[in-house]
Write a protein that holds these residues in place. Sequence first.
Motif, PDB file in Angstrom:
ATOM      1  N   ASP A  79       0.810  -1.217   0.000  1.00 47.43           N
ATOM      2  CA  ASP A  79       0.000   0.000   0.000  1.00 47.43           C
ATOM      3  C   ASP A  79       0.844   1.269   0.000  1.00 47.43           C
ATOM      4  N   GLY A  80       2.183   1.116  -0.011  1.00 44.94           N
ATOM      5  CA  GLY A  80       3.061   2.280  -0.012  1.00 44.94           C
ATOM      6  C   GLY A  80       3.355   2.834   1.353  1.00 44.94           C
ATOM      7  N   ILE A  81       2.854   2.203   2.420  1.00 47.53           N
ATOM      8  CA  ILE A  81       3.105   2.679   3.781  1.00 47.53           C
ATOM      9  C   ILE A  81       4.488   2.234   4.229  1.00 47.53           C
ATOM     10  N   LEU A  82       5.287   3.164   4.740  1.00 49.06           N
ATOM     11  CA  LEU A  82       6.584   2.843   5.321  1.00 49.06           C
ATOM     12  C   LEU A  82       6.419   2.587   6.809  1.00 49.06           C
ATOM     13  N   SER A  83       6.957   1.459   7.249  1.00 51.89           N
ATOM     14  CA  SER A  83       6.870   1.066   8.651  1.00 51.89           C
ATOM     15  C   SER A  83       8.263   0.817   9.199  1.00 51.89           C
ATOM     16  N   MET A  84       8.423   1.069  10.489  1.00 51.82           N
ATOM     17  CA  MET A  84       9.697   0.802  11.146  1.00 51.82           C
ATOM     18  C   MET A  84       9.557  -0.445  12.001  1.00 51.82           C
ATOM     19  N   VAL A  85      10.490  -1.378  11.853  1.00 58.20           N
ATOM     20  CA  VAL A  85      10.490  -2.604  12.640  1.00 58.20           C
ATOM     21  C   VAL A  85      11.806  -2.682  13.404  1.00 58.20           C
ATOM     22  N   ALA A  86      11.762  -3.368  14.534  1.00 59.73           N
ATOM     23  CA  ALA A  86      12.956  -3.474  15.372  1.00 59.73           C
ATOM     24  C   ALA A  86      13.064  -4.863  15.958  1.00 59.73           C
ATOM     25  N   TYR A  87      14.290  -5.303  16.189  1.00 56.22           N
ATOM     26  CA  TYR A  87      14.575  -6.577  16.831  1.00 56.22           C
ATOM     27  C   TYR A  87      15.326  -6.301  18.119  1.00 56.22           C
ATOM     28  N   ASP A  88      15.015  -7.081  19.151  1.00 54.21           N
ATOM     29  CA  ASP A  88      15.614  -6.882  20.463  1.00 54.21           C
ATOM     30  C   ASP A  88      17.053  -7.414  20.457  1.00 54.21           C
ATOM     31  N   PRO A  89      18.056  -6.540  20.585  1.00 56.76           N
ATOM     32  CA  PRO A  89      19.448  -7.013  20.537  1.00 56.76           C
ATOM     33  C   PRO A  89      19.847  -7.842  21.746  1.00 56.76           C
ATOM     34  N   SER A  90      19.056  -7.825  22.829  1.00 58.01           N
ATOM     35  CA  SER A  90      19.439  -8.543  24.047  1.00 58.01           C
ATOM     36  C   SER A  90      18.902  -9.961  24.072  1.00 58.01           C
ATOM     37  N   SER A  91      18.068 -10.323  23.091  1.00 58.32           N
ATOM     38  CA  SER A  91      17.445 -11.657  23.075  1.00 58.32           C
ATOM     39  C   SER A  91      18.013 -12.458  21.924  1.00 58.32           C
ATOM     40  N   ALA A  92      19.185 -13.034  22.127  1.00 60.14           N
ATOM     41  CA  ALA A  92      19.901 -13.696  21.040  1.00 60.14           C
ATOM     42  C   ALA A  92      19.214 -14.970  20.566  1.00 60.14           C
ATOM     43  N   SER A  93      18.451 -15.644  21.455  1.00 62.57           N
ATOM     44  CA  SER A  93      17.865 -16.914  21.079  1.00 62.57           C
ATOM     45  C   SER A  93      16.576 -16.746  20.286  1.00 62.57           C
ATOM     46  N   THR A  94      15.699 -15.833  20.734  1.00 66.60           N
ATOM     47  CA  THR A  94      14.406 -15.680  20.070  1.00 66.60           C
ATOM     48  C   THR A  94      14.314 -14.418  19.234  1.00 66.60           C
ATOM     49  N   GLN A  95      15.194 -13.471  19.486  1.00 63.52           N
ATOM     50  CA  GLN A  95      15.153 -12.195  18.773  1.00 63.52           C
ATOM     51  C   GLN A  95      13.728 -11.638  18.769  1.00 63.52           C
ATOM     52  N   ARG A  96      13.173 -11.400  19.955  1.00 64.11           N
ATOM     53  CA  ARG A  96      11.815 -10.901  20.071  1.00 64.11           C
ATOM     54  C   ARG A  96      11.663  -9.576  19.354  1.00 64.11           C
ATOM     55  N   ARG A  97      10.640  -9.490  18.540  1.00 64.24           N
ATOM     56  CA  ARG A  97      10.410  -8.278  17.761  1.00 64.24           C
ATOM     57  C   ARG A  97       9.591  -7.299  18.583  1.00 64.24           C
ATOM     58  N   VAL A  98       9.974  -6.048  18.566  1.00 69.56           N
ATOM     59  CA  VAL A  98       9.321  -5.045  19.393  1.00 69.56           C
ATOM     60  C   VAL A  98       8.938  -3.849  18.543  1.00 69.56           C
ATOM     61  N   PRO A  99       7.935  -3.068  18.981  1.00 66.76           N
ATOM     62  CA  PRO A  99       7.520  -1.915  18.189  1.00 66.76           C
ATOM     63  C   PRO A  99       8.465  -0.748  18.344  1.00 66.76           C
TER      64      PRO A  99
END
Length: 309
Positions: A267-287
């Motif tokens: 749809d042309g929407i730009l979104s920002m995504v982030a990965y938790d650098p402290s969670s090496a095993s699961t890499q929990r995604r955060v807003p």
Amino acid sequence: MQAFTFPRKSSERPFAAQQRFTFGESAEDFLAPRRYRAAWISDAHLGTRGCNAGALLDFLRENDFDTLYIVGDLIDIWSLRRGIYWPQQHNDVIQKILRKARKGTHVIYIPGNHDELVTDFCGIYGNIEIKQRAIHLTASGERILTIHGHELDVVVSGSGRMGWLAFAGDVGYQFLLSLNPLINFVRRRFGLGYWSLSAYAKRRVKDAVSFIGKFEAAVAHYADRYDVDAVLCGHIHSAAIREFGKVSYYNCGDWVESCTALVEGDDGILSMVAYDPSSASTQRRVPVAPSGLNAETQMMNVELMSKLK
């Protein structure tokens, strides 16, 4: 997928900050990569101990793109000149990007100041294109100028007499980054979340805050000469979405401290995504919320992480 959309005062061009969690995902959803029209990553600094290559690998594995923009400083040649550090995960990042290119992703590599030697090889190599700047056209018709950003950094692109200051600043920054693992080891022992000393210093030092503000305004002004609606860069390791008059400013952050990227949906929407650098095993995604829009959206990535603990 839940997304937050923030209104603009001067434009109807949309953007959003995604809220993405792994809770409730089926095995099929987890294994199938999410596809985007385009993605922007910057400042991985492969070849340094501060690089969160594991988080970047997760991002590349979990997402596919029609176009992938590498917005500079993929490899930190400055650091490699001081000493060789190249673990397997850093090699895996390069191989993953090359594999995506072989499978049809158009990879556009825009060198930064730490990998400036790559500018000597500007050209097209199959699905990989190396160029100093690019203009991306979104599905909604927005023209986005993409540059690394060091072109407007007086310390980096000024006269040669200032070159030593840029290298000295880099050494100091790397020293602060080297303290992060020890600090967070102690914090985990006390049940505390991830915290970055280098990011804290950057936010609290008056001169650094002033520089970031002036840099963002200069980048937005620089976009005027290209007749574009927005400008997107990296370089200063400060993910943000701001408005400067009629020009939108995007910064896709880095993979050293914030572990953030920008993505564009159909749809042309730009979104920002982030990965938790402290969670090496699961890499929990955060807003991550766009900064600079209002008081409610000026939280940094690490602050958002702490609120989710």
